[in-house]
Design an enzyme around this catalytic site. Structure first.
Site, PDB file in Angstrom:
ATOM      1  CB  CYS A 174      10.497   0.747  -4.902  1.00 22.09           C
ATOM      2  SG  CYS A 174       9.235  -0.233  -5.741  1.00 22.09           S
ATOM      3  CG  HIS A 210       7.610   0.993  -0.486  1.00 18.51           C
ATOM      4  ND1 HIS A 210       7.794   2.255  -1.011  1.00 18.51           N
ATOM      5  CD2 HIS A 210       7.236   0.210  -1.523  1.00 18.51           C
ATOM      6  CE1 HIS A 210       7.540   2.241  -2.297  1.00 18.51           C
ATOM      7  NE2 HIS A 210       7.207   1.000  -2.644  1.00 18.51           N
ATOM      8  CD  GLU A 265       7.855   4.105   2.213  1.00 21.75           C
ATOM      9  OE1 GLU A 265       7.044   3.934   1.289  1.00 21.75           O
ATOM     10  OE2 GLU A 265       9.013   3.625   2.182  1.00 21.75           O
TER      11      GLU A 265
END
Length: 362
Positions: free
Chosen positions: A248, A333, A335
């Site tokens: 990001c 992202h 994750e």
């Protein structure tokens, strides 16, 4: 009690106040995730923004201790169509409204969030004000205030850790530069037994290299990447020295440090279902995203970066890697938290890069 959301263009939404009774001002944005409201509101990347949750019913599974992405909630405010006062979930220990009140975040419910979202998509993110609960505002004066108000440029300093701290493991030594880190990033490194040290965003390249890391990770964070030129310079110095993975804001910093440029998106990418194509495999992956800036594709031409991922919705840059050094980054992202985990393998790639670099230096 009544509360009003007033936008810089003069649009007024009347609703019901919840959470903090105080007023607040911020950039009004929206996120489209159908679940994951706890992760969205606790993501430091939303610092100083008024977040509109487009899913019409928020809070139905309550709030739990495990799903926070940061313990401090730095939002300027929350906008919902409806929130649930009686959630149903075995993990829940309080309601959405109770959390907003405890963390002193003002909220407004009962407004047409579909209309607001369409307005933001048409005109772009707008400055807005949530009035104090029960206050009857002077709309003309509020609009004048909003048009004179400038967006903040110090968000990263508000959300970054003030001092280094460890998250021990027995595997690769990783220094995490905290620009507003989601704990989901740390959890993925912990799962791989990394020995992580989280450091403030102001930490110098020399201080980081003195820790003898196997790799450096650059976290997500709020705001415009050009607001932290000292971090760009630090990343520039680190690129030739150590394997690096950016997510990001971290992706934007690696790109800017390599000579690319950034720009502000009209209304940002925020949600849990953004399709991205991995150009190295040809595979499309659904991703979680939360950012208002992106890297200019054309600006990559005169850099040592090559494009690895691209957004299928608008063809913006979603990932790059360095042509000469073990450095790569993605705009989304990997994750999830909240969202799909299609791209979680990128953490394994980071472990492989660090392991390979370690063998080469052995």
């Amino acid at each position: 009690m009544k509360r009003y959301l007033i936008l810089e263009d003069g649009t007024v939404f009347e609703g019901t106040a919840f959470g903090s009774q105080n007023e607040s001002t911020g950039e009004v944005i929206f996120t489209t995730g159908m679940t994951g409201y706890q992760e969205f509101i606790s993501d430091p990347s939303n610092c100083a923004q008024i977040l509109t949750l487009t899913y019409p019913l928020i809070g139905n599974y309550g709030i739990n201790p495990e799903d926070f992405e940061a313990m401090a909630i730095t939002l300027a405010g929350v906008v919902v169509r409806e929130w649930t006062e009686q959630p149903s979930n075995f993990r829940s220990n309080r309601t959405f409204g109770e959390l907003m009140e405890q963390r002193n975040v003002p909220g407004i419910s009962g407004i047409d969030t579909r209309m607001l979202t369409k307005l933001l998509r048409t005109h772009g993110s707008l400055r807005g004000k949530l009035t104090a609960a029960g206050e009857q505002p002077d709309v003309e004066n509020v609009v004048a205030e909003l048009n004179a108000w400038s967006l903040p440029h110090d968000e990263v300093s508000r959300v970054s850790t003030q001092r280094p701290y460890p998250s021990p493991g027995r595997g690769c030594r990783v220094v995490m530069m905290d620009f507003g880190m989601k704990h989901g990033l740390l959890r993925e490194l912990n799962k791989r037994d990394c020995d992580v040290t989280i450091v403030p965003y102001t930490t110098s390249a020399e201080e980081i290299l003195a820790m003898q890391p196997d790799g450096v990770m650059l976290s997500n964070g709020p705001g415009d990447p050009t607001d932290i030129p000292e971090a760009i310079e630090t990343v520039r110095k680190l690129i030739p020295e150590v394997p690096m993975f950016g997510v990001c804001l971290g992706h934007q910093l690696i790109s800017l440090a390599s000579g690319a440029t950034s720009f502000k998106l009209k209304f940002g990418h925020r949600g849990a279902n953004h399709p991205v194509k991995d150009l190295t495999t040809g595979r499309a992956e659904l991703t979680s995203q939360n950012h208002g800036y992106a890297i200019d594709l054309k600006s990559l031409e005169n850099t040592d970066l090559e494009l690895t991922h691209i957004a299928l919705n608008d063809q913006t840059v979603e990932g790059v890697r360095h042509k000469h050094y073990p450095v790569y980054c993605v705009q989304f992202h990997p994750e999830g938290s909240a969202g799909p985990e299609d791209s979680v393998h990128l953490f394994d790639q980071f472990i492989s890069l660090m392991t390979k670099a370690g063998k080469q230096h052995a």
